[in-house]
Design a protein around this motif. Sequence first.
Motif, short mmCIF file in Angstrom:
data_model
loop_
_atom_site.label_atom_id
_atom_site.label_comp_id
_atom_site.label_asym_id
_atom_site.label_seq_id
_atom_site.Cartn_x
_atom_site.Cartn_y
_atom_site.Cartn_z
N ILE A 1 0.83 -1.19 0.00
CA ILE A 1 0.00 0.00 0.00
C ILE A 1 0.87 1.25 0.00
CG2 ILE A 1 -1.77 1.24 1.27
CD1 ILE A 1 -2.66 -1.30 -0.16
N PHE B 1 2.11 1.65 -3.39
CA PHE B 1 1.04 2.17 -4.25
C PHE B 1 0.89 3.67 -4.08
CE2 PHE B 1 -3.45 3.40 -4.53
CZ PHE B 1 -3.68 3.13 -5.86
N VAL B 2 0.92 4.13 -2.84
CA VAL B 2 0.74 5.56 -2.60
C VAL B 2 1.86 6.35 -3.26
CG1 VAL B 2 0.77 7.34 -0.83
CG2 VAL B 2 -0.61 5.31 -0.52
N LEU C 1 -3.15 5.62 -14.69
CA LEU C 1 -4.17 5.40 -13.66
C LEU C 1 -4.96 4.13 -13.95
CD1 LEU C 1 -5.12 6.98 -11.16
CD2 LEU C 1 -7.05 7.73 -12.51
N PHE C 2 -5.20 3.89 -15.22
CA PHE C 2 -5.92 2.68 -15.61
C PHE C 2 -5.15 1.46 -15.10
CE2 PHE C 2 -6.74 -0.75 -18.64
CZ PHE C 2 -8.12 -0.77 -18.63
N ALA D 1 -5.21 1.22 -11.22
CA ALA D 1 -6.48 0.82 -10.63
C ALA D 1 -6.57 -0.71 -10.55
CB ALA D 1 -7.64 1.38 -11.44
N PHE D 2 -6.10 -1.37 -11.62
CA PHE D 2 -6.12 -2.84 -11.59
C PHE D 2 -5.06 -3.37 -10.65
CE2 PHE D 2 -8.56 -2.06 -15.35
CZ PHE D 2 -9.55 -3.01 -15.24
N ILE E 1 -4.11 -2.06 -7.82
CA ILE E 1 -4.54 -2.02 -6.42
C ILE E 1 -5.58 -3.12 -6.17
CG2 ILE E 1 -6.32 -0.24 -6.77
CD1 ILE E 1 -4.13 -0.37 -3.72
N VAL E 2 -6.41 -3.39 -7.15
CA VAL E 2 -7.36 -4.49 -6.98
C VAL E 2 -6.59 -5.80 -6.77
CG1 VAL E 2 -9.16 -5.82 -8.11
CG2 VAL E 2 -9.20 -3.36 -8.25
N VAL F 1 -5.21 -5.94 -3.24
CA VAL F 1 -6.22 -6.26 -2.24
C VAL F 1 -6.57 -7.74 -2.30
CG1 VAL F 1 -8.56 -5.77 -1.47
CG2 VAL F 1 -7.14 -3.92 -2.27
N ALA F 2 -6.63 -8.27 -3.51
CA ALA F 2 -6.92 -9.71 -3.64
C ALA F 2 -5.83 -10.53 -2.94
CB ALA F 2 -7.04 -10.08 -5.10
N PRO G 1 -3.65 9.19 -4.45
CA PRO G 1 -2.93 9.44 -3.21
C PRO G 1 -2.04 10.67 -3.38
CG PRO G 1 -2.54 7.21 -4.02
CD PRO G 1 -3.26 7.96 -5.08
N TRP H 1 -8.31 8.38 -2.05
CA TRP H 1 -7.76 7.06 -2.40
C TRP H 1 -8.12 6.03 -1.35
CZ3 TRP H 1 -4.47 3.58 -0.04
CH2 TRP H 1 -3.77 4.02 1.08
N PHE I 1 -10.14 2.66 -1.76
CA PHE I 1 -9.44 1.45 -1.35
C PHE I 1 -10.31 0.62 -0.39
CE2 PHE I 1 -6.76 -0.74 1.70
CZ PHE I 1 -5.99 -1.49 0.85
N TRP J 1 -12.90 -1.22 -2.25
CA TRP J 1 -12.31 -2.37 -2.95
C TRP J 1 -12.06 -3.51 -1.97
CZ3 TRP J 1 -9.27 1.54 -6.16
CH2 TRP J 1 -9.73 1.54 -7.48
N GLN J 2 -11.56 -3.12 -0.81
CA GLN J 2 -11.25 -4.14 0.18
C GLN J 2 -12.52 -4.88 0.59
OE1 GLN J 2 -9.86 -2.80 3.87
NE2 GLN J 2 -8.42 -4.46 4.11
N ILE K 1 -13.70 -7.14 -2.45
CA ILE K 1 -12.89 -8.32 -2.73
C ILE K 1 -12.88 -9.26 -1.54
CG2 ILE K 1 -10.56 -9.09 -3.30
CD1 ILE K 1 -10.28 -6.42 -4.82
N TYR L 1 -16.22 -9.33 -6.99
CA TYR L 1 -15.09 -9.14 -7.92
C TYR L 1 -15.54 -8.33 -9.13
CZ TYR L 1 -12.11 -12.42 -5.42
OH TYR L 1 -11.33 -13.01 -4.47
N ALA M 1 -13.00 -0.15 -10.87
CA ALA M 1 -11.65 0.25 -11.29
C ALA M 1 -11.73 1.01 -12.60
CB ALA M 1 -10.77 -0.99 -11.43
N VAL N 1 -11.02 5.43 -13.55
CA VAL N 1 -10.23 6.06 -14.60
C VAL N 1 -11.07 7.07 -15.38
CG1 VAL N 1 -8.74 5.64 -16.56
CG2 VAL N 1 -8.89 3.96 -14.75
#
Lengths: 534, 507
Positions: A141, A144-145, A178-179, A182-183, A185-186, A189-190, B404, B409, B413, B416-417, B420, B428, B435, B439
């Motif tokens: 994280i 990511f930031v 950003l696109f 975004a994926f 960060i997903v 989290v997974a 961020p 953010w 986040f 998302w958390q 998921i 999902y 996501a 954008v």
Amino acid sequence: MMNFLNDWGLVLTIFLPLAGALVMMAIPKQSEGAIKLVALGAPLAAAAMGILLMLNFDYGDSESLQFMVNRNWIELINSNFILGLDGLSLPLLALTLFIVPLVVIYSWQHVPNPGNPKAFFTLMLILETAMIGSFLAQDLILFFVFFEVTLLPMYFLIGVWGGEQRRYASIKFFLYTLFGSAFMIVAFVALYFLAKAPTGIALEQLRALGGSYADMQAGDPLRSFGMQALTYSGAAGIAKTTAIVIFGGMFLGFGIKVPMFPFHTWLPDAHTQAPTQGSVILAAVLLKLGTYGFIRIAIPILPVAARAWAPIIGILAVIGIIYGALGCLAQTDMKRLIAFSSVSHMGYTMLGISTLTAFGLNAAVFGMVAHGLITGLLFFIAGSVKERYHTLDIKRLGGLLISAPKMGWILGFATMASLGLPGLAGFWGEFPAILAAYEPAVGLNVALFRTLMVLAAVGTVLAAGYLLWLYQRTAFGTPSEEFENDPNITDVNKFEWLAWSPIIAGIVILGFFPGLIFNVAGPAVEVIARTVGG
Amino acid sequence: MIATLLQLLPEADFLSPTIDWHAIAPEMVILIGSLVLILLDSFKLDKAKPFMPTLASLVLLGALIPVITLAIDGSTRVLFGGSYVVDSMSLVLKALFLVSAYIVVLMSTNYVADGDYWESEYYSLIVAAVLGMLVMCSARDLLMIFVALELLSIPAYMLAAWRKGDEKSNEAGLKYYLMGVFASAVLLYGMSLMYGVGRSTRLDVIAENLVRIGDGRGAPIVTLAMIFVIIGFAFKVSAVPFHTWAPDTYEGAPTPVTAFLAVASKTAGFVALIQIVFYCFAARPDIIQPVFAVLAILSMTVGNLIALKQTNVVRMLAYSGIAQAGFMLAPFAVIETNREQALSSIVIYLVIYAAMNLGAFAVIIAITRKTRSAEITSLGGLFSYMPGLTVVMTIFLASLAGIPPFGGWYAKFGVWQALIGGNTALGYALAIIMAINTVVAAYYYLNVAKTMWFDEAPDGDTAPVKIPFTLIGAMGITVVATVMFGVLPGLLTNISDFSPVAAALGR
């Protein structure tokens, strides 16, 4: 001393530039002298900190993280403020700390239009903090930031100080990245939810991290964003297909940043439109965030998925090499040509990474630094040419060796370095990467990688072609009529000397002593290669 | 006649409930405060006018004191036989409403005085609406929720039409009123059906009955009632396809009121949804999860796509608010498998959203003092003559886009958390759609930033304008909050760890 460095070394290195930016905001816009002093002082202070760290770095133990800082940050999600420096981060940290002050020196004489040095340098300092932070963060994280914080300053650097198409280029750069993130960060989290504690030795290593890991049993949910913990876990408990999908998320995030074919289209626009300083930083450091992410995060944390993805990465890398080179041959704009050469060169880095061997990864790390220095220098020169000729149209240029001989020679040096002349840094970035593809990690398709190797080797010929062609058309011959007696066309000035000579020295030194990087990064990437089973 | 009626009642004596005055102290402060405001206006007339904003601020901040003492005390207090509960989550939300309303008052001070609108009534109406919001935070009973909803809506209808001379403002008020009343009717119908099958107005009792009914007799009515109730609140939070009132109302209403509607009023709608869904409808996740998923996907996608085309910054924020509502609705769709995180992610989103959106409106009010127009093009060149304001606005826009280190953010986040963490296919899918939407949203937020930073001032007028200190205060509070929540999200997660609350409401 050592205690101070252990507690504060990395934190100060990251945040000194930001502190400089804050100081800068307090300085009135008119006092340019003070602004420039802070602009140079803060990166130099950070660099001094960095040198101290490097002097005290234990090179015998470069595979483990040193000067670690570990503080609570967001307890609810078990994300911590973890920083650490190892042999993989060190070359990139050094590169960042090296390039930014040079960029500031280069900007000393004049900030690109429309001026406003206060805002320009403030953004650059914020950018430096974000870049250093990304290379030192050991928590997903936190990474990511920092990774995302690089976006806004760069967006404004391109958008405010850029060329004619700057609006389009800046937003394209921003949205593309950003696109991807975004994926990414997903995917992070997974990982947080799916990763489990491993078995065997890895479990011992995990427990040794202490804290909540101390009494973990094999199969316990890890619930962590710590890169170390996740690396030890090595995606234990995640089904192979799931891991492949998660890797895909990261692939988008990092691959767009690199940029890999077919996500490269933002790069030529961003580079062409960015001010010189922006192009240099973008090429030298920002692109490396992507490749670094692959080596530091994606591959060690998801080794099984990495093996599944390796052929795809390898193929895309080689397509990038060839496509980038062919793209170069079609360019009429010098800066755009250099940008396409970046696509090609980053292809070699990605090819090295895709072999998943210690040799290939090591070549990739070297390639990152070498590309940073060489392409940075090329963009510097392109910027200076543009300043003098007010155009980068290759057809109109020519005779640089006559009108500005020193600059012509430096351009020659940079093109030679870029095409991989032995004895200069570029060689060690490309050649071992190609060689590594001969013997990819066990289990990868050898025939495929050997084919890739041959194609990549063809790429070097193309590289020699477009670079020599570029040099021939810009430096040789006689200056065209319109520039023949132009008083604006002067030779390298002292600020340019100050900014460029360290880079030139760096390229030569690394060319003769590649061990400076190979030996530092080697042990670190070897550990990673072992986790993937290469 | 009455005597005979009374005899029909069961034997049980009417016991007056013991009232925990500490627990309802915030509401009492606001109630008394709003009465004082009205009385002062009636007796002192114009003499009281200059003090009204100050008084209203004092009332709002005064109500924070008991909220803080209650938070320090920390125990959960149950009043009125379980229909009114003061727990950690309700306190966080109450504090959020009070601070938001305080910032709105700061933003209104000069706006209302300069525009020569009625001042005293304005502030008493805002305070009255806040009373409804505070009640909403603790309401665990259908009637209580409905009363709270009306109490906070009716003042808002009037506030939206506050610029009486302006056609657009009248349109805003009327549209909001008609749509609001329609939504209330739908909601009330749903509630009455719910009462019919649930045999009580208390949420926890209804929940038990819902479990008992299951798929048996009355199940279709349960579905119908749930959908009606959710639709009623979907109007309030401006979720697609019940969003049509929002852009016109936002554009026409006075800007501080727009901020109030976009933040406080929308938050209140979400609080109501939280109460009803987490305490009651969660008993039937199979019904509500798909409904919320559809609402969330539609809201974020449609809101974003329409926002792309906007040329007016307030309308843009209205549509972006619709999209943000979509992000906040998404966690409801994983309530079955990830209840705790869904709850805390929604609350965290609400808090951060309040800070960054109020801030954005404060900057717009400051800018329109100069430009007299909220067209995006009129913001051109702002960076060259008001760099400070530009940087502040950029921070809010970046935060809204989820970049961020600004608060937004972490809000995203968290969602998302939650999505998921639920480990469901629906979760999902929502995470991926979100996501992509992030954008898309970044494009129009950055478009505004682009105009401010890159473009020239439209008419070459680059004289900076003086910003009143109340507005600076409003921007200061929101910008500090936006940055703090982004850099140290731990501050927020520590106060919004509702796992005890969530555990208590497990089936």
